[in-house]
Design a protein around this motif. Structure first.
Motif, PDB file in Angstrom:
ATOM      1  N   SER B  19      19.574 -25.515  16.219  1.00 47.02           N
ATOM      2  CA  SER B  19      18.485 -26.258  15.356  1.00 47.02           C
ATOM      3  C   SER B  19      19.275 -27.334  14.563  1.00 47.02           C
ATOM      4  O   SER B  19      20.621 -27.113  14.478  1.00 47.02           O
ATOM      5  CB  SER B  19      17.802 -25.306  14.423  1.00 47.02           C
ATOM      6  OG  SER B  19      18.534 -24.566  13.653  1.00 47.02           O
ATOM      7  N   LYS B  20      18.672 -28.278  13.881  1.00 48.68           N
ATOM      8  CA  LYS B  20      19.189 -29.387  13.228  1.00 48.68           C
ATOM      9  C   LYS B  20      19.781 -28.760  11.769  1.00 48.68           C
ATOM     10  O   LYS B  20      19.778 -27.432  11.582  1.00 48.68           O
ATOM     11  CB  LYS B  20      18.148 -30.372  12.847  1.00 48.68           C
ATOM     12  CG  LYS B  20      17.694 -31.107  14.342  1.00 48.68           C
ATOM     13  CD  LYS B  20      16.746 -32.125  13.875  1.00 48.68           C
ATOM     14  CE  LYS B  20      16.325 -32.898  14.931  1.00 48.68           C
ATOM     15  NZ  LYS B  20      15.327 -34.066  14.678  1.00 48.68           N
ATOM     16  N   MET B  21      20.368 -29.688  11.354  1.00 48.00           N
ATOM     17  CA  MET B  21      21.213 -29.154  10.082  1.00 48.00           C
ATOM     18  C   MET B  21      20.392 -28.879   8.759  1.00 48.00           C
ATOM     19  O   MET B  21      20.764 -28.003   8.190  1.00 48.00           O
ATOM     20  CB  MET B  21      21.897 -30.530   9.413  1.00 48.00           C
ATOM     21  CG  MET B  21      23.096 -30.209   8.343  1.00 48.00           C
ATOM     22  SD  MET B  21      24.214 -29.073   8.855  1.00 48.00           S
ATOM     23  CE  MET B  21      24.324 -28.110   7.553  1.00 48.00           C
ATOM     24  N   PHE B  22      19.316 -29.416   8.399  1.00 48.00           N
ATOM     25  CA  PHE B  22      18.649 -29.171   7.481  1.00 48.00           C
ATOM     26  C   PHE B  22      17.140 -28.684   8.031  1.00 48.00           C
ATOM     27  O   PHE B  22      16.218 -28.582   6.979  1.00 48.00           O
ATOM     28  CB  PHE B  22      18.406 -30.247   6.317  1.00 48.00           C
ATOM     29  CG  PHE B  22      19.911 -30.680   6.086  1.00 48.00           C
ATOM     30  CD1 PHE B  22      20.594 -29.785   5.041  1.00 48.00           C
ATOM     31  CD2 PHE B  22      20.369 -31.969   6.291  1.00 48.00           C
ATOM     32  CE1 PHE B  22      21.850 -30.036   4.784  1.00 48.00           C
ATOM     33  CE2 PHE B  22      21.649 -32.237   5.930  1.00 48.00           C
ATOM     34  CZ  PHE B  22      22.475 -31.160   5.201  1.00 48.00           C
ATOM     35  N   CYS B  23      16.745 -28.777   9.229  1.00 47.48           N
ATOM     36  CA  CYS B  23      15.439 -28.093   9.423  1.00 47.48           C
ATOM     37  C   CYS B  23      15.464 -27.471  10.786  1.00 47.48           C
ATOM     38  O   CYS B  23      16.662 -27.306  11.489  1.00 47.48           O
ATOM     39  CB  CYS B  23      14.394 -29.300   9.613  1.00 47.48           C
ATOM     40  SG  CYS B  23      14.875 -30.556  11.058  1.00 47.48           S
ATOM     41  N   SER B  24      14.313 -26.839  11.136  1.00 53.59           N
ATOM     42  CA  SER B  24      14.300 -26.057  12.342  1.00 53.59           C
ATOM     43  C   SER B  24      14.068 -26.517  13.616  1.00 53.59           C
ATOM     44  O   SER B  24      13.704 -25.807  14.445  1.00 53.59           O
ATOM     45  CB  SER B  24      13.401 -24.545  12.104  1.00 53.59           C
ATOM     46  OG  SER B  24      13.940 -24.068  11.068  1.00 53.59           O
ATOM     47  N   CYS B  25      14.101 -27.876  13.730  1.00 52.79           N
ATOM     48  CA  CYS B  25      13.765 -28.539  14.979  1.00 52.79           C
ATOM     49  C   CYS B  25      15.148 -28.452  15.966  1.00 52.79           C
ATOM     50  O   CYS B  25      16.158 -28.254  15.425  1.00 52.79           O
ATOM     51  CB  CYS B  25      13.617 -30.010  14.693  1.00 52.79           C
ATOM     52  SG  CYS B  25      12.115 -30.536  13.549  1.00 52.79           S
ATOM     53  N   SER B  26      14.592 -28.396  17.114  1.00 48.72           N
ATOM     54  CA  SER B  26      15.787 -28.374  18.229  1.00 48.72           C
ATOM     55  C   SER B  26      16.825 -29.485  18.032  1.00 48.72           C
ATOM     56  O   SER B  26      16.377 -30.714  17.896  1.00 48.72           O
ATOM     57  CB  SER B  26      15.222 -28.474  19.693  1.00 48.72           C
ATOM     58  OG  SER B  26      16.211 -28.469  20.569  1.00 48.72           O
ATOM     59  N   ASN B  38      11.268 -33.763  19.044  1.00 46.48           N
ATOM     60  CA  ASN B  38      11.930 -32.575  17.997  1.00 46.48           C
ATOM     61  C   ASN B  38      12.034 -33.113  16.721  1.00 46.48           C
ATOM     62  O   ASN B  38      12.896 -33.678  16.173  1.00 46.48           O
ATOM     63  CB  ASN B  38      13.508 -32.322  18.707  1.00 46.48           C
ATOM     64  CG  ASN B  38      13.537 -31.848  20.066  1.00 46.48           C
ATOM     65  OD1 ASN B  38      12.264 -31.567  20.430  1.00 46.48           O
ATOM     66  ND2 ASN B  38      14.611 -32.112  20.708  1.00 46.48           N
ATOM     67  N   ILE B  39      10.677 -33.230  16.044  1.00 50.78           N
ATOM     68  CA  ILE B  39      10.819 -33.800  14.685  1.00 50.78           C
ATOM     69  C   ILE B  39       9.948 -32.818  13.739  1.00 50.78           C
ATOM     70  O   ILE B  39       8.937 -32.448  14.460  1.00 50.78           O
ATOM     71  CB  ILE B  39      10.214 -35.193  14.709  1.00 50.78           C
ATOM     72  CG1 ILE B  39       8.849 -35.152  15.484  1.00 50.78           C
ATOM     73  CG2 ILE B  39      11.107 -36.248  15.344  1.00 50.78           C
ATOM     74  CD1 ILE B  39       8.101 -36.624  15.237  1.00 50.78           C
ATOM     75  N   CYS B  40      10.092 -33.131  12.481  1.00 50.67           N
ATOM     76  CA  CYS B  40       9.194 -32.271  11.496  1.00 50.67           C
ATOM     77  C   CYS B  40       9.425 -33.123  10.197  1.00 50.67           C
ATOM     78  O   CYS B  40       9.794 -34.239  10.144  1.00 50.67           O
ATOM     79  CB  CYS B  40       9.781 -31.068  11.305  1.00 50.67           C
ATOM     80  SG  CYS B  40      11.098 -30.805  10.188  1.00 50.67           S
ATOM     81  N   PRO B  41       8.740 -32.978   9.229  1.00 47.11           N
ATOM     82  CA  PRO B  41       8.633 -33.556   7.983  1.00 47.11           C
ATOM     83  C   PRO B  41      10.067 -33.661   7.350  1.00 47.11           C
ATOM     84  O   PRO B  41      10.386 -34.858   6.944  1.00 47.11           O
ATOM     85  CB  PRO B  41       7.778 -32.737   6.953  1.00 47.11           C
ATOM     86  CG  PRO B  41       6.777 -32.051   8.084  1.00 47.11           C
ATOM     87  CD  PRO B  41       7.756 -31.977   9.171  1.00 47.11           C
ATOM     88  N   VAL B  42      10.728 -32.914   7.527  1.00 49.92           N
ATOM     89  CA  VAL B  42      12.097 -33.003   6.902  1.00 49.92           C
ATOM     90  C   VAL B  42      13.158 -33.864   7.669  1.00 49.92           C
ATOM     91  O   VAL B  42      13.630 -34.958   6.958  1.00 49.92           O
ATOM     92  CB  VAL B  42      12.985 -31.534   7.199  1.00 49.92           C
ATOM     93  CG1 VAL B  42      14.486 -31.696   6.498  1.00 49.92           C
ATOM     94  CG2 VAL B  42      12.211 -30.739   6.416  1.00 49.92           C
ATOM     95  N   CYS B  43      13.119 -33.837   8.909  1.00 47.05           N
ATOM     96  CA  CYS B  43      14.162 -34.923   9.739  1.00 47.05           C
ATOM     97  C   CYS B  43      13.466 -36.278   9.978  1.00 47.05           C
ATOM     98  O   CYS B  43      14.184 -37.118  10.367  1.00 47.05           O
ATOM     99  CB  CYS B  43      14.643 -34.264  10.998  1.00 47.05           C
ATOM    100  SG  CYS B  43      13.398 -33.745  12.267  1.00 47.05           S
ATOM    101  N   THR B  44      12.174 -36.209   9.507  1.00 49.77           N
ATOM    102  CA  THR B  44      11.658 -37.671   9.722  1.00 49.77           C
ATOM    103  C   THR B  44      11.416 -38.374   8.085  1.00 49.77           C
ATOM    104  O   THR B  44      10.847 -39.613   7.915  1.00 49.77           O
ATOM    105  CB  THR B  44       9.981 -37.816  10.281  1.00 49.77           C
ATOM    106  OG1 THR B  44       9.283 -36.851   9.814  1.00 49.77           O
ATOM    107  CG2 THR B  44      10.334 -37.543  11.746  1.00 49.77           C
TER     108      THR B  44
HETATM  109 ZN   LIG Z   1      13.056 -31.305  11.796  1.00 53.93          ZN
END
Ligand SMILES: [Zn+2]
Lengths: 99, 481
Positions: B19-26, B38-44
């Motif tokens: 997963s990414k550094m600060f969120c659970s996206c692949s 592979n995105i979520c509110p944190v990484c966007t």
């Molecule tokens: Zn994310």
């Protein structure tokens, strides 16, 4: 009266965050920024000789998550918030000065 | 006046986490089927989203720090590096500034003339990768699948004095990252990127002159070519009485020149400040020791062991230890074989690698079992088959698999070691070619290879070459008039 934050600094900061401001606004902000900074400068009167720098205000540490993938948000949902999109990408203006 | 370069390298390497550094996206953006999947509110960078540190990424970062002989900062913190660019959704990159996870290490490198020198590693810190921008004619397209992927930045001190040493340092860092399994080292995919800080000064001086920073070095070739170009450019400026301007340069791979990116210069003011959304990492001695215990044998140590245990030369050992999988493969063959380790090195460095290179394969693609290769090499060592038959069998094993002994039988490759049989063939060749025999004995010594070629042709390469050679020398001698 000389300001703690001059108009030159205001314009530089505005450039860093890509905000266009007029000369008049720069004057106004110079005064406002200066009074904010001057207010905070009162903190300098406190003796912090033996106090380590704070890097966190909640006194938390080691808040970690396991390396597990969870479902992402839907692209449609995400793109709804983008001003412009194309083929699933977010569309943005060409960046000046870029390669 | 003679000048020398002063070089420091920054290496950016993604960490192989799920997963990414600060969120659970692949974090596997390379296999993402579509952009922005592979995105979520944190990484966007959506408002109100809160980052949480990936535990595995901190472990891998510490592992790299320890492998580079760094000390681990038990108390380390995250910071915001602020700049405005469409590939950075939040308007800042979460990074580490004042207290990185690891610092003050070193790496021993070779300067191109077999001299070893220590390059100090200033710091190793954790940050997040940016989104990918695709530039169209009048606009750009952004894909956030890569945004937030864990990225490690490894910064050296400006201790490098030759381009060769810079290349060796970068090569060794890549090998270490691959040994640790934290990065694939696949530069074409952009998982590893270099930046070089370069200045030049008169030889013998210890001053540090104005340096420039070259970004976008996405291959070892680009690192070497850009460094050479920049060193020459700066020397020329000084020789003409000019001054070097401190600036960020890009490397134009196609035209092979560095280009000024001065427009970004003012933006180089990052206004770092502590990341209020992330508490510090507090690492215990026990935790650090548990990471240290996961360190595998690293390339330098393995090279030294291969030299002392197997009697290999430094360059032979370095070749085998360049990849962990290659070194393991070699050791597995040695363990299963009765042949000397040197012989096994010759096979692997020779025919084995030639086949891989010709077929565009890497050691990781090899399905040939080490014990099978050991069997084949032993058949050559004990003279069951000749070296050229061995190559034939190896190719067959690579292509279709099977058992070496079986292939030798099927292809009728057993080596002819019967001295009488070989003598018969040698005598016949000498009798059939009196003209060549006379020429040879008259001094045309190059014909000897031709005679040996006749033996190889008649026997389909099966005659023991040493026996054949001996008999041929004797036969020619006897026919001297
Ligand atoms: Zn994310």
């Amino acid at each position: 009266m000389t300001q703690t934050i001059d108009t030159k600094t205001v314009k530089h900061v505005a450039f860093l965050v890509r905000l266009g401001i007029s000369e008049e606004e720069a004057q106004t902000f110079s005064g406002q920024f200066s009074s904010i900074i001057d207010y905070f400068n009162m903190l300098n009167e406190v003796d912090t000789e033996n106090v380590p720098p704070a890097s966190d205000i909640a006194n938390a540490e080691n808040v970690l998550r396991e390396d597990v993938v969870k479902p992402s948000m839907s692209r449609e949902e995400f793109l709804k918030n983008a001003p412009n999109s194309e083929r699933g990408y977010v569309k943005v203006p060409t960046v000046l000065g870029d390669e | 006046m003679k000048y020398e370069p002063v070089i420091g390298l920054e290496i950016h390497g993604e960490l192989l986490t799920n997963s990414k550094m600060f969120c659970s996206c692949s974090a596997d953006y390379g296999s993402a089927p579509e952009p922005n999947s592979n995105i979520c509110p944190v990484c966007t960078g959506l408002p109100g989203a809160m980052p949480v540190v990936n535990k595995k990424a901190t472990e891998l970062a510490a592992l790299v720090g320890l492998a580079l002989n760094c000390s681990i900062n038990k108390h380390n913190t995250f910071a915001r590096k602020n700049y405005y660019y469409p590939d950075l959704p939040k308007g800042y990159q979460i990074s580490q500034y004042e207290l990185p996870i690891a610092e003050k290490g070193f790496l021993e490198v070779n300067d191109g003339s077999e001299n070893q020198l220590n390059v100090r590693v200033r710091r190793v810190h954790i940050e997040e990768d940016t989104a990918k921008l695709a530039h169209e004619k009048n606009y750009a397209l952004v894909d956030f699948n890569r945004a937030g992927v864990p990225l490690l930045e490894i910064v050296s001190e400006p201790d490098i004095r030759t381009v060769e040493a810079a290349l060796d340092y970068a090569t060794k860092v890549r090998a270490i990252l691959r040994y640790l399994g934290v990065n694939s080292g696949d530069m074409e995919k952009g998982v590893l990127r270099f930046e070089a800080n370069i200045s030049v000064r008169p030889v013998g001086s210890d001053e540090f002159r104005t340096r420039t920073e070259i970004k976008n070095l996405n291959s070892f070739r680009a690192l070497v070519r850009a460094s050479q170009y920049e060193i020459e450019r700066q020397i020329k400026i000084y020789e003409e009485g000019g001054t070097v301007v401190q600036e960020t340069l890009g490397w134009d791979d196609a035209r092979e020149v560095t280009t000024s990116q001065r427009s970004k210069e003012e933006a180089h003011d990052y206004r770092y400040f502590p990341e209020p959304d992330l508490p510090p990492l507090q690492l215990s001695d026990a935790w650090i020791e548990s990471i240290r215990s996961q360190l595998p044998e690293l390339p330098e140590a393995k090279t030294a062991r291969f030299i002392s245990d197997f009697g290999l030369t430094p360059s032979e050992a370095r070749f085998l230890t360049s990849e962990r999988t290659l070194a393991d493969y070699f050791e597995n063959v040695v363990a299963k074989s009765k042949s000397p380790a040197k012989t096994i090195h010759s096979w692997i460095a020779g025919e084995f690698m030639r086949y891989l290179n010709d077929s565009g394969l890497s050691i990781d693609d090899v399905t040939l079992a080490p014990e099978t290769l050991a069997k084949l090499i032993d058949m050559v060592t004990d003279k069951t088959i000749g070296a050229s038959a061995g190559k034939t069998v190896l190719t067959e094993l690579f292509k279709n698999g099977g058992d070496p002994a079986q292939i030798v039988k099927e292809k009728n490759l057993l080596q002819m070691t019967d001295v009488n049989a070989i003598q018969e063939i040698v005598t016949k060749i000498l009798n059939d070619n009196p003209k060549e025999v006379d020429e040879y004995n008259a001094g045309k010594e190059t014909l000897f290879q031709w005679f040996m070629g006749q033996v190889a042709r008649t026997t389909k390469g099966k005659a023991d070459p040493n026996v054949a050679k001996e008999l041929m020398v004797k036969g020619l001698e006897e026919r001297k008039k």
